[in-house]
Design a protein around this motif. Structure first.
Motif, PDB file in Angstrom:
ATOM      1  N   GLN A  30       0.821  -1.212   0.000  1.00 58.02           N
ATOM      2  CA  GLN A  30       0.000   0.000   0.000  1.00 58.02           C
ATOM      3  C   GLN A  30       0.852   1.258   0.000  1.00 58.02           C
ATOM      4  OE1 GLN A  30      -3.460  -0.174  -0.217  1.00 58.02           O
ATOM      5  NE2 GLN A  30      -3.152   1.983  -0.766  1.00 58.02           N
ATOM      6  N   THR A  31       1.975   1.224   0.747  1.00 57.73           N
ATOM      7  CA  THR A  31       2.873   2.376   0.799  1.00 57.73           C
ATOM      8  C   THR A  31       3.430   2.694  -0.576  1.00 57.73           C
ATOM      9  OG1 THR A  31       3.500   1.918   3.090  1.00 57.73           O
ATOM     10  CG2 THR A  31       5.003   3.299   1.812  1.00 57.73           C
ATOM     11  N   ASN A  32       3.828   1.653  -1.313  1.00 58.00           N
ATOM     12  CA  ASN A  32       4.348   1.859  -2.665  1.00 58.00           C
ATOM     13  C   ASN A  32       3.268   2.346  -3.625  1.00 58.00           C
ATOM     14  OD1 ASN A  32       7.038   1.152  -2.162  1.00 58.00           O
ATOM     15  ND2 ASN A  32       6.618  -1.030  -2.415  1.00 58.00           N
ATOM     16  N   GLU A  33       2.061   1.778  -3.492  1.00 57.84           N
ATOM     17  CA  GLU A  33       0.966   2.165  -4.381  1.00 57.84           C
ATOM     18  C   GLU A  33       0.515   3.593  -4.123  1.00 57.84           C
ATOM     19  OE1 GLU A  33      -2.067  -0.732  -3.840  1.00 57.84           O
ATOM     20  OE2 GLU A  33      -1.099  -2.243  -5.123  1.00 57.84           O
ATOM     21  N   ASP A  34       0.528   4.007  -2.868  1.00 65.70           N
ATOM     22  CA  ASP A  34       0.072   5.354  -2.525  1.00 65.70           C
ATOM     23  C   ASP A  34       0.915   6.430  -3.205  1.00 65.70           C
ATOM     24  OD1 ASP A  34      -1.939   4.366  -0.999  1.00 65.70           O
ATOM     25  OD2 ASP A  34      -0.957   4.693   0.936  1.00 65.70           O
ATOM     26  N   SER A  35       2.200   6.208  -3.272  1.00 63.43           N
ATOM     27  CA  SER A  35       3.076   7.227  -3.852  1.00 63.43           C
ATOM     28  C   SER A  35       3.091   7.162  -5.372  1.00 63.43           C
ATOM     29  CB  SER A  35       4.504   7.078  -3.321  1.00 63.43           C
ATOM     30  OG  SER A  35       5.124   5.924  -3.860  1.00 63.43           O
ATOM     31  N   GLY A  36       2.984   5.961  -5.925  1.00 63.66           N
ATOM     32  CA  GLY A  36       3.048   5.796  -7.374  1.00 63.66           C
ATOM     33  C   GLY A  36       4.460   5.885  -7.923  1.00 63.66           C
ATOM     34  N   ILE A  37       5.399   6.268  -7.078  1.00 63.70           N
ATOM     35  CA  ILE A  37       6.784   6.465  -7.535  1.00 63.70           C
ATOM     36  C   ILE A  37       7.432   5.126  -7.856  1.00 63.70           C
ATOM     37  CG2 ILE A  37       9.032   7.456  -6.957  1.00 63.70           C
ATOM     38  CD1 ILE A  37       7.533   9.183  -4.865  1.00 63.70           C
ATOM     39  N   TRP A  38       7.172   4.132  -6.993  1.00 63.90           N
ATOM     40  CA  TRP A  38       7.795   2.836  -7.182  1.00 63.90           C
ATOM     41  C   TRP A  38       7.425   2.225  -8.530  1.00 63.90           C
ATOM     42  CZ3 TRP A  38      11.687   0.143  -5.458  1.00 63.90           C
ATOM     43  CH2 TRP A  38      11.754  -1.233  -5.731  1.00 63.90           C
ATOM     44  N   GLU A  39       6.152   2.307  -8.907  1.00 64.96           N
ATOM     45  CA  GLU A  39       5.717   1.742 -10.173  1.00 64.96           C
ATOM     46  C   GLU A  39       6.408   2.426 -11.349  1.00 64.96           C
ATOM     47  OE1 GLU A  39       3.752   2.475  -7.711  1.00 64.96           O
ATOM     48  OE2 GLU A  39       2.805   0.571  -7.187  1.00 64.96           O
ATOM     49  N   ARG A  40       6.572   3.740 -11.268  1.00 63.81           N
ATOM     50  CA  ARG A  40       7.244   4.463 -12.349  1.00 63.81           C
ATOM     51  C   ARG A  40       8.710   4.052 -12.440  1.00 63.81           C
ATOM     52  NH1 ARG A  40       4.671   8.989 -10.085  1.00 63.81           N
ATOM     53  NH2 ARG A  40       6.619  10.133  -9.754  1.00 63.81           N
ATOM     54  N   TYR A  41       9.321   3.862 -11.262  1.00 65.10           N
ATOM     55  CA  TYR A  41      10.716   3.414 -11.228  1.00 65.10           C
ATOM     56  C   TYR A  41      10.843   2.031 -11.867  1.00 65.10           C
ATOM     57  CZ  TYR A  41      14.585   0.739  -9.252  1.00 65.10           C
ATOM     58  OH  TYR A  41      15.641  -0.108  -9.102  1.00 65.10           O
ATOM     59  N   VAL A  42       9.996   1.081 -11.449  1.00 61.20           N
ATOM     60  CA  VAL A  42      10.071  -0.290 -11.960  1.00 61.20           C
ATOM     61  C   VAL A  42       9.881  -0.318 -13.471  1.00 61.20           C
ATOM     62  CG1 VAL A  42       8.950  -2.560 -11.948  1.00 61.20           C
ATOM     63  CG2 VAL A  42       9.382  -1.365  -9.796  1.00 61.20           C
ATOM     64  N   ASP A  43       8.898   0.413 -13.969  1.00 61.52           N
ATOM     65  CA  ASP A  43       8.648   0.434 -15.413  1.00 61.52           C
ATOM     66  C   ASP A  43       9.859   0.972 -16.175  1.00 61.52           C
ATOM     67  OD1 ASP A  43       6.122  -0.564 -15.008  1.00 61.52           O
ATOM     68  OD2 ASP A  43       5.102   1.376 -15.167  1.00 61.52           O
ATOM     69  N   LEU A  44      10.451   2.036 -15.653  1.00 60.52           N
ATOM     70  CA  LEU A  44      11.569   2.668 -16.358  1.00 60.52           C
ATOM     71  C   LEU A  44      12.820   1.803 -16.312  1.00 60.52           C
ATOM     72  CD1 LEU A  44      12.366   5.194 -17.937  1.00 60.52           C
ATOM     73  CD2 LEU A  44      13.087   6.241 -15.776  1.00 60.52           C
ATOM     74  N   VAL A  45      13.139   1.238 -15.149  1.00 64.48           N
ATOM     75  CA  VAL A  45      14.363   0.446 -15.034  1.00 64.48           C
ATOM     76  C   VAL A  45      14.237  -0.861 -15.804  1.00 64.48           C
ATOM     77  CG1 VAL A  45      13.834  -0.872 -12.935  1.00 64.48           C
ATOM     78  CG2 VAL A  45      16.192  -0.215 -13.419  1.00 64.48           C
ATOM     79  N   ASN A  46      13.048  -1.440 -15.857  1.00 63.24           N
ATOM     80  CA  ASN A  46      12.871  -2.682 -16.599  1.00 63.24           C
ATOM     81  C   ASN A  46      13.053  -2.480 -18.096  1.00 63.24           C
ATOM     82  OD1 ASN A  46      12.425  -4.174 -14.313  1.00 63.24           O
ATOM     83  ND2 ASN A  46      10.208  -4.281 -14.547  1.00 63.24           N
ATOM     84  N   GLU A  47      12.728  -1.301 -18.576  1.00 58.52           N
ATOM     85  CA  GLU A  47      12.851  -1.013 -20.006  1.00 58.52           C
ATOM     86  C   GLU A  47      14.213  -0.445 -20.379  1.00 58.52           C
ATOM     87  OE1 GLU A  47      10.430   1.396 -23.557  1.00 58.52           O
ATOM     88  OE2 GLU A  47       9.646   1.320 -21.505  1.00 58.52           O
ATOM     89  N   HIS A  48      14.849   0.278 -19.425  1.00 56.34           N
ATOM     90  CA  HIS A  48      16.080   1.002 -19.776  1.00 56.34           C
ATOM     91  C   HIS A  48      17.234   0.751 -18.807  1.00 56.34           C
ATOM     92  CE1 HIS A  48      13.946   3.330 -22.851  1.00 56.34           C
ATOM     93  NE2 HIS A  48      12.972   3.528 -21.975  1.00 56.34           N
ATOM     94  N   TRP A  49      17.322  -0.437 -18.218  1.00 60.27           N
ATOM     95  CA  TRP A  49      18.350  -0.696 -17.206  1.00 60.27           C
ATOM     96  C   TRP A  49      19.764  -0.524 -17.751  1.00 60.27           C
ATOM     97  CZ3 TRP A  49      22.254  -4.281 -17.369  1.00 60.27           C
ATOM     98  CH2 TRP A  49      22.157  -5.276 -18.366  1.00 60.27           C
ATOM     99  N   ASN A  50      19.935  -0.729 -19.053  1.00 59.07           N
ATOM    100  CA  ASN A  50      21.273  -0.644 -19.641  1.00 59.07           C
ATOM    101  C   ASN A  50      21.455   0.599 -20.498  1.00 59.07           C
ATOM    102  OD1 ASN A  50      23.849  -1.807 -19.781  1.00 59.07           O
ATOM    103  ND2 ASN A  50      23.407  -2.810 -21.732  1.00 59.07           N
ATOM    104  N   ASP A  51      20.569   1.571 -20.323  1.00 55.91           N
ATOM    105  CA  ASP A  51      20.624   2.812 -21.097  1.00 55.91           C
ATOM    106  C   ASP A  51      21.131   3.938 -20.199  1.00 55.91           C
ATOM    107  OD1 ASP A  51      20.256   5.060 -22.631  1.00 55.91           O
ATOM    108  OD2 ASP A  51      18.168   4.647 -23.132  1.00 55.91           O
TER     109      ASP A  51
END
Length: 278
Positions: A30-51
């Motif tokens: 719930q803490t992660n969902e409330d901020s929404g920041i974690w989801e944005r981080y996960v999406d970005l790092v999963n797509e661009h971890w080597n960029d």
């Protein structure tokens, strides 16, 4: 050839005996969902971890997510009450392995210990993948640890990647261990009762310090090490199909973290200070 089965009471038939606290799991979710920041981080790092062009934004999101998490955790009454039961001071440990730098260390001494001079020392490296969080973020749980365990806690604010590369962040922590051992009397601790610890990225820092102590024939300075859920090796760079569901979920996050921690990932692949599990 048909293989016969094996029976064992220890290794092959081992069953985890721990317990999962559903309330804690739900709170973290719930803490992660409330901020929404974690989801944005996960999406970005999963797509661009080597960029490398995305590194700054990934690091920013990860640090912001960690800050939000620790801020929410600090609101618990038990931690706030423990804060009133310790004396806090800050010391600075001089180092020169990566320029002249004084490592900030927060010292939490339970008031119940009074004028005792032979207390156990608990030297701690905070989590955050060696990229995020600060020693201040871990204060709530560490003052609670100090009070509950009756130990003097040394909360080390080691330098983070990518600004500081491995093994220099490990050496920040190592120098604090050496300092506490050499100045035990003035710090009110027993040099024969030194424990080092860390969580996640801090577990990596703790393990790396253990390796460095062993390499320099100084392992006797530490009586106990507690690297919790540490980052230990390059397993995350393997085939995801060979991983568990949990390992597969964050293996790209681990790859990105190691890429930022390393000075040169290819040349450090066999370095035990880069991957303490080796």
């Amino acid at each position: 050839v048909k293989m016969t089965g094996m029976a064992s009471k220890s290794l092959f038939d081992f069953k985890p005996a721990g317990a999962v606290d559903i309330d804690v799991v739900e709170w973290m979710k719930q803490t992660n969902e409330d901020s929404g920041i974690w989801e944005r981080y996960v999406d970005l790092v999963n797509e661009h971890w080597n960029d490398s062009e995305c590194d700054d934004e990934i690091v920013r999101l990860y640090r912001e997510s960690n800050s939000h998490f620790f801020n929410e955790m600090s609101k618990y009454r038990e931690y706030q009450e423990a804060s009133k039961l310790v004396e806090t001071r800050e010391i600075f440990v001089p180092t020169s392995h990566d320029g002249d730098f004084k490592v900030p260390v927060f010292v939490y001494t339970p008031k119940s210990l009074g004028g005792n001079s032979h207390n156990a020392a608990y030297i701690y490296a905070h989590g955050g993948g060696v990229i995020a969080a600060t020693a201040t973020d871990s204060r709530p749980i560490l003052v609670y640890t100090a009070v509950q365990c009756g130990v003097v806690v040394f909360n080390v604010d080691y330098r983070l990647a990518p600004e500081t590369k491995s093994p220099n962040n490990i050496k920040d922590f190592y120098e604090v261990v050496k300092y506490v051992s050499s100045n035990a009397e003035s710090l009110g601790v027993d040099p024969g009762k030194i424990c080092i610890a860390g969580d996640s990225g801090g577990g990596y820092i703790c393990l790396g310090a253990m390796v460095l102590l062993a390499q320099r024939d100084e392992a006797q300075l530490v009586k106990l090490a507690i690297p919790s859920q540490p980052m230990i090796d390059d397993y995350s760079f393997g085939d995801p199909l060979c991983m568990t569901v949990e390992e597969r979920y964050d293996h790209l996050q681990r790859r990105h973290a190691y890429r930022l921690i390393a000075s040169d990932l290819n040349s450090q692949k066999s370095c035990p200070l880069m991957f303490p599990g080796k």
